[in-house]
Design an enzyme around this catalytic site. Structure first.
Site, PDB file in Angstrom:
ATOM      1  N   ASP A  37       3.394  22.208 -18.346  1.00  0.00           N
ATOM      2  CA  ASP A  37       2.556  21.021 -18.508  1.00  0.00           C
ATOM      3  C   ASP A  37       3.018  20.294 -19.763  1.00  0.00           C
ATOM      4  O   ASP A  37       3.182  20.905 -20.817  1.00  0.00           O
ATOM      5  CB  ASP A  37       1.093  21.443 -18.623  1.00  0.00           C
ATOM      6  CG  ASP A  37       0.593  22.033 -17.328  1.00  0.00           C
ATOM      7  OD1 ASP A  37       0.197  21.270 -16.453  1.00  0.00           O
ATOM      8  OD2 ASP A  37       0.650  23.264 -17.191  1.00  0.00           O
ATOM      9  N   ASP A 175      -2.366  23.873  -8.030  1.00  0.00           N
ATOM     10  CA  ASP A 175      -2.323  24.255  -9.445  1.00  0.00           C
ATOM     11  C   ASP A 175      -3.741  24.410  -9.984  1.00  0.00           C
ATOM     12  O   ASP A 175      -4.497  23.440 -10.031  1.00  0.00           O
ATOM     13  CB  ASP A 175      -1.568  23.173 -10.235  1.00  0.00           C
ATOM     14  CG  ASP A 175      -1.434  23.500 -11.726  1.00  0.00           C
ATOM     15  OD1 ASP A 175      -1.778  24.629 -12.124  1.00  0.00           O
ATOM     16  OD2 ASP A 175      -0.975  22.615 -12.467  1.00  0.00           O
TER      17      ASP A 175
HETATM   18  O1  LIG Z   1      -2.180  22.296 -15.207  1.00  0.00           O
HETATM   19  C1  LIG Z   1      -2.851  23.270 -15.494  1.00  0.00           C
HETATM   20  C2  LIG Z   1      -4.110  23.111 -16.256  1.00  0.00           C
HETATM   21  O2  LIG Z   1      -4.206  21.807 -16.679  1.00  0.00           O
HETATM   22  C3  LIG Z   1      -2.386  24.578 -15.026  1.00  0.00           C
HETATM   23  O3  LIG Z   1      -0.990  24.662 -14.792  1.00  0.00           O
HETATM   24  C4  LIG Z   1      -2.939  25.829 -15.634  1.00  0.00           C
HETATM   25  O4  LIG Z   1      -2.132  26.261 -16.690  1.00  0.00           O
HETATM   26  C5  LIG Z   1      -3.025  26.890 -14.588  1.00  0.00           C
HETATM   27  O5  LIG Z   1      -3.591  28.021 -15.118  1.00  0.00           O
HETATM   28  P1  LIG Z   1      -4.461  29.038 -14.259  1.00  0.00           P
HETATM   29  O6  LIG Z   1      -5.624  28.284 -13.698  1.00  0.00           O
HETATM   30  O7  LIG Z   1      -3.549  29.535 -13.162  1.00  0.00           O
HETATM   31  O8  LIG Z   1      -4.839  30.091 -15.226  1.00  0.00           O
HETATM   32 FE   LIG Z   2      -0.238  22.629 -14.506  1.00  0.00          FE
END
Ligand SMILES: O=C(CO)[C@@H](O)[C@H](O)COP(=O)(O)O
Ligand SMILES: [Fe+2]
Length: 220
Positions: A37, A175
């Site tokens: 991200d 995601d």
């Molecule tokens: O884009 C995002 C959050 O903004 C994701 O990529 C999170 O990092 C996913 O994490 P988990 O919900 O799998 O713990």
């Molecule tokens: Fe993400």
């Protein structure tokens, strides 16, 4: 169905003080892509990745969190030069410049993708998938973007089902909140690219979780 599973651990859940060993650990555990991200550290991270042969072989998926104040277009060139293989931008913040973004992403040799937030209607991405120069992946956010460890929103599977019916061979990514207890919902709805942060990085055996996610997509 003809679409391949791609398991993309989200580096947001990794130990940022040990990014190098975390990335190696997770690729050695069978990850297909690294999902990053966008934030200040991202261009530097990708520059580092591109200098390591192991990472050149892997797809480095880049996810543009432009709604957080980062302008997607500003990052495209930097990430392309740094060796990223994909760049996904948000439809909500790209209404006026998505064509320019897609062209710019492709000109850097990256695969363009579009993401949509839980509150955004699915129809907003149709013009981008059906354009002359289209996006190659749609990312359905299954949590509100921001941080890892949030609860999966099952209602988002309606969007995935609609997309899969309309575009049988499109890469559809999900995601947020994906792990052993939610993967079957996403896979049976038609998602083939799975971003997973805390369920992979928090596992004592990440390889087992990655393999479970992949098997579920393959079975579906
Ligand atoms: O884009 C995002 C959050 O903004 C994701 O990529 C999170 O990092 C996913 O994490 P988990 O919900 O799998 O713990
Ligand atoms: Fe993400």
């Amino acid at each position: 169905m003809g679409v391949m599973p791609n398991i993309a651990p989200s580096m947001l859940s990794s130990d940022f003080a040990n990014l190098s060993s975390e990335a190696h650990r997770i690729l050695d555990s069978g990850a297909d892509w690294l999902h990053m991200d966008i934030m200040a550290i991202c261009p530097q991270f990708n520059h580092w990745c591109s200098r390591h042969r192991k990472f050149e072989k892997a797809h480095i998926g880049i996810f543009g969190l432009s709604h957080d104040g980062y302008k997607s277009l500003d990052y495209v060139e930097a990430l392309g030069k740094a060796g990223a293989s994909g760049f996904t931008f948000h439809v909500e913040t790209s209404k006026d410049n998505w064509q320019e973004l897609i062209e710019s992403i492709k000109s850097q040799g990256m695969r363009p993708g579009v993401a949509l937030n839980p509150g955004t209607p699915i129809g907003e991405v149709y013009p981008l998938v059906e354009a002359e120069k289209p996006v190659e992946m749609v990312l359905v956010m299954t949590v509100e973007p921001g941080f890892g460890g949030q609860k999966f929103i099952p209602e988002m599977m309606d969007k995935v089902r609609i997309l899969r019916k309309r575009y049988p061979s499109l890469d559809i990514e999900v995601d947020g909140g994906l792990g052993p207890s939610t993967i079957d919902m996403a896979a049976s709805a038609g998602a083939n690219c799975i971003v997973a942060g805390s369920s992979v990085f928090g596992a004592s055996e990440p390889a087992e979780v990655i393999s479970l996610l992949r098997n579920s997509v393959q079975k579906a």
